[in-house]
Design an enzyme around this catalytic site. Structure first.
Site, short mmCIF file in Angstrom:
data_model
loop_
_atom_site.label_atom_id
_atom_site.label_comp_id
_atom_site.label_asym_id
_atom_site.label_seq_id
_atom_site.Cartn_x
_atom_site.Cartn_y
_atom_site.Cartn_z
N ASP A 9 0.87 -1.18 0.00
CA ASP A 9 0.00 0.00 0.00
C ASP A 9 0.91 1.23 0.00
OD1 ASP A 9 -1.62 2.14 0.64
OD2 ASP A 9 -2.61 1.14 2.31
N GLY A 31 -9.68 4.76 -6.25
CA GLY A 31 -8.43 4.01 -6.36
C GLY A 31 -7.33 4.55 -5.48
N VAL A 32 -6.13 4.60 -6.04
CA VAL A 32 -4.97 5.04 -5.26
C VAL A 32 -5.11 6.52 -4.88
CG1 VAL A 32 -3.44 5.62 -7.20
CG2 VAL A 32 -2.48 4.75 -5.07
N ASP A 33 -5.73 7.30 -5.74
CA ASP A 33 -5.97 8.73 -5.49
C ASP A 33 -6.81 8.91 -4.21
OD1 ASP A 33 -6.12 11.45 -5.89
OD2 ASP A 33 -7.29 11.35 -7.73
N SER A 116 -2.43 4.49 -14.36
CA SER A 116 -3.39 4.23 -15.46
C SER A 116 -3.92 2.81 -15.56
CB SER A 116 -2.81 4.63 -16.83
OG SER A 116 -2.87 6.02 -17.00
N VAL A 119 -8.79 2.21 -13.00
CA VAL A 119 -9.98 2.72 -13.68
C VAL A 119 -9.67 3.18 -15.11
CG1 VAL A 119 -11.70 4.58 -13.61
CG2 VAL A 119 -11.06 3.42 -11.52
N TYR A 120 -8.46 3.68 -15.35
CA TYR A 120 -8.10 4.19 -16.68
C TYR A 120 -7.85 3.08 -17.70
CZ TYR A 120 -7.99 9.16 -15.40
OH TYR A 120 -8.33 10.44 -15.03
P1 ADP Z 1 -5.86 5.11 -12.75
O1 ADP Z 1 -7.08 5.99 -12.77
O2 ADP Z 1 -4.59 5.86 -13.12
O3 ADP Z 1 -6.04 3.85 -13.52
P2 ADP Z 1 -6.29 3.74 -10.19
O4 ADP Z 1 -6.13 4.31 -8.83
O5 ADP Z 1 -7.66 3.31 -10.62
O6 ADP Z 1 -5.64 4.79 -11.20
O7 ADP Z 1 -5.34 2.49 -10.32
C1 ADP Z 1 -3.95 2.56 -10.45
C2 ADP Z 1 -3.31 1.40 -9.74
O8 ADP Z 1 -3.19 1.71 -8.36
C3 ADP Z 1 -4.10 0.10 -9.81
O9 ADP Z 1 -3.21 -0.92 -10.20
C4 ADP Z 1 -4.57 -0.12 -8.38
O10 ADP Z 1 -4.62 -1.49 -8.06
C5 ADP Z 1 -3.47 0.56 -7.61
N1 ADP Z 1 -3.77 0.94 -6.22
C6 ADP Z 1 -4.97 1.21 -5.64
N2 ADP Z 1 -4.80 1.54 -4.34
C7 ADP Z 1 -3.46 1.48 -4.09
C8 ADP Z 1 -2.64 1.69 -2.94
N3 ADP Z 1 -3.16 2.05 -1.76
N4 ADP Z 1 -1.28 1.51 -3.06
C9 ADP Z 1 -0.74 1.17 -4.24
N5 ADP Z 1 -1.45 0.95 -5.36
C10 ADP Z 1 -2.80 1.11 -5.29
#
Ligand code: ADP
Length: 175
Positions: A9, A31-33, A116, A119-120
């Site tokens: 994480d 997501g990560v954001d 990306s 969700v992207y």
């Molecule tokens: P995007 O919109 O750029 O695709 P996302 O957040 O949907 O961004 O996903 C990008 C990646 O981040 C995905 O592989 C997801 O599994 C990963 N992710 C989500 N939460 C975390 C976290 N807490 N730490 C690391 N990676 C994460």
């Protein structure tokens, strides 16, 4: 110069900067954001509101607030439209511009999520090659002090893809 690949994480890492796979508004999302904003607290959004957004491939930096990391580098990656809409170039720019900002702040440890590929919709097989090649190229050609980059993969499946492609590309890494 070193590259690490770990599963975990990104919000838990005590590094100089973590990179946020943001959207162009820079005002938070899922997501990560979402995880980064939740862990950083509301002051992160306050600072993000002053930035005026960012185009895909660009990067902007803020403080980390309640995160263990000092800084957050926000970069919107490309939305995957099948691969012939300049996605690869934009993704490359997201990594390189994030590294450029890190270098201009003289940051020594930078952690990236897989930009990306959530969700992207950018396929992880292709995106991991761009991520590894862009960062490896930057470390070899543009870093003029010791920089450590950590790729943080949330799932074991993504972690395995990164390891497989790092080996295929002949990129040295630590675990
Ligand atoms: P995007 O919109 O750029 O695709 P996302 O957040 O949907 O961004 O996903 C990008 C990646 O981040 C995905 O592989 C997801 O599994 C990963 N992710 C989500 N939460 C975390 C976290 N807490 N730490 C690391 N990676 C994460």
């Amino acid at each position: 110069m070193s590259i690490k690949i770990i599963q975990g994480d990104i919000t838990k890492l005590k590094v100089d900067a973590i990179v946020n796979a943001a959207n162009p508004s820079l005002l938070g999302g899922g997501g990560v954001d979402g995880a980064i904003h939740k862990a950083a607290g509301p002051k992160l959004l306050e600072e993000c509101k002053t930035l005026g957004g960012a185009n895909p491939g660009d990067a902007k930096i803020t403080h980390g607030y309640n995160l263990p990391s000092l800084w957050v580098i926000h970069t919107p990656g490309p939305i995957w439209h099948g691969g012939d809409k300049g996605e690869e170039e934009i993704l490359k720019r997201s990594y390189e511009n994030s590294m450029c900002i890190a270098r201009s702040y003289h940051l020594k440890s930078i952690a990236f999520p897989s930009i990306s590929t959530g969700v992207y919709g950018y396929p992880i097989e292709k995106a991991s090659v761009v991520a590894l090649n862009s960062v490896n190229w930057f470390l070899k050609n543009c870093a003029y002090y010791e920089m450590e980059v950590i790729f943080v993969l949330h799932s074991k499946k993504d972690f395995d893809v990164y390891i497989k492609n790092a080996k295929l590309l002949g990129i040295e890494y630590e675990l």
